[in-house]
Design an enzyme around this catalytic site. Sequence first.
Site, PDB file in Angstrom:
ATOM      1  N   GLN A  84     -37.084 -28.276   2.428  1.00 33.81           N
ATOM      2  CA  GLN A  84     -36.497 -27.594   3.597  1.00 33.81           C
ATOM      3  C   GLN A  84     -36.568 -28.469   4.853  1.00 33.81           C
ATOM      4  OE1 GLN A  84     -34.545 -25.287   3.696  1.00 33.81           O
ATOM      5  NE2 GLN A  84     -34.898 -23.947   1.949  1.00 33.81           N
ATOM      6  N   SER A  85     -36.402 -29.764   4.685  1.00 35.25           N
ATOM      7  CA  SER A  85     -36.504 -30.686   5.816  1.00 35.25           C
ATOM      8  C   SER A  85     -35.390 -30.482   6.847  1.00 35.25           C
ATOM      9  CB  SER A  85     -36.442 -32.121   5.288  1.00 35.25           C
ATOM     10  OG  SER A  85     -36.240 -33.029   6.353  1.00 35.25           O
ATOM     11  N   ASN A  86     -35.791 -30.244   8.098  1.00 32.84           N
ATOM     12  CA  ASN A  86     -34.816 -30.189   9.193  1.00 32.84           C
ATOM     13  C   ASN A  86     -34.203 -31.571   9.421  1.00 32.84           C
ATOM     14  OD1 ASN A  86     -35.380 -27.428   9.909  1.00 32.84           O
ATOM     15  ND2 ASN A  86     -37.271 -28.156  10.871  1.00 32.84           N
ATOM     16  N   ALA A  88     -33.797 -33.995   7.223  1.00 32.91           N
ATOM     17  CA  ALA A  88     -32.834 -34.350   6.171  1.00 32.91           C
ATOM     18  C   ALA A  88     -31.500 -33.651   6.428  1.00 32.91           C
ATOM     19  CB  ALA A  88     -33.402 -33.971   4.799  1.00 32.91           C
TER      20      ALA A  88
END
Length: 350
Positions: A84-86, A88
Amino acid sequence: MLQNLELVKDKFKEFPRKKLAFFPTPVHKLEKLSEFFGVNLYLKRDDLSGTIVFSGNKMRKLEYLLGDAIAQGADTVITFGPTQSNHAMQTVSACRAAGLKPILYLTTFVDFDENDIRANMLVDEIMGAEIHIIPSNGEPMFIAYERSYALAKERAKELKSEGHKAYTIPVGGTSPVGDIGFAEAIIELHQQMMEAGVKMDYIAHSTGSGGMLAGLAAGKALIESDVKILSFRASEKKDDHPDWVAEIATEILQNLGSDKKVTAQDLNMDATYFGPGYEKPNALSDEAIKLLARNEGILIDPVYGSKALAGLFDYIRKGKVPKGSNVVFWHTGGTVAFFAEKEIIGDIKN
Ligand SMILES: *Cc1c(COP(=O)(O)O)cnc(C)c1O
């Protein structure tokens, strides 16, 4: 003495940059929470940086990183993060805007359901990123990332043999190239607050990979501001993390033609408020989310911002930030996490 900000701003024009976001982002006073806590509390809205609504602070790094990628002739960008990387997701959207192909290596710190992809991962999929899922196997973050880096290296070689050029961006977009965007951002904020006739005493923000902090610390040194930066951690880090952040800050200063230095002692990183861990909520962060939502009608994310805001509120309650202070809290985005896996959101509804 604060330097002439217009003159300092000229120094940033030498670096390749791809304009992508809506800067300057707004800053405004939170009237009700200011009254509630007895301080003058302002919110700097990097959650509104654009160009999509699920945006955040990474756009400041990406303008310089993608500028560098394009200057180097890259047609593909590889980056890393948790599922859930912002960072990325913002990289994917920035790449699409810039005409570059995005490739992600995403580590599963929180389990997800392949048949029910949510939040940032869903955006990554809609935007057509090439996604590689790397199971964390219960290892610490930095070990899991080492495996991703090795796989990405192989992928970059493969792309090269096919006539492509890949540009690799580290976790969180953190490097002197990208973090310079936050040296510029602290100047932007000083100018806005000066225009509003407010002398800032404190800037509070969430720190993750440390890039935002490196840039802010470099910018603060560059303009000789005496504002205090309070950096609240969102995740566990190695012991030498503050030294590493300070080194990046010093390198940014060098790149900007300054011989000033930032040391770990100049940074105020507080690891008290992120427990029980990254992407895991706690009672104080839930309270901070509700205080902001129910008094001001604004959402702050459960993974980063809410833990920092909880820290700031605790500092104010304990008198570590004195009553009457002028405080800017930096909203770094990430609110799409409310639509992620249940484990990340916790019991916020109750
Ligand atoms: C990445 C991120 C941060 C931390 O920024 P770093 O440069 O990694 O320290 C804070 N808040 C949100 C919402 C983020 O996505």
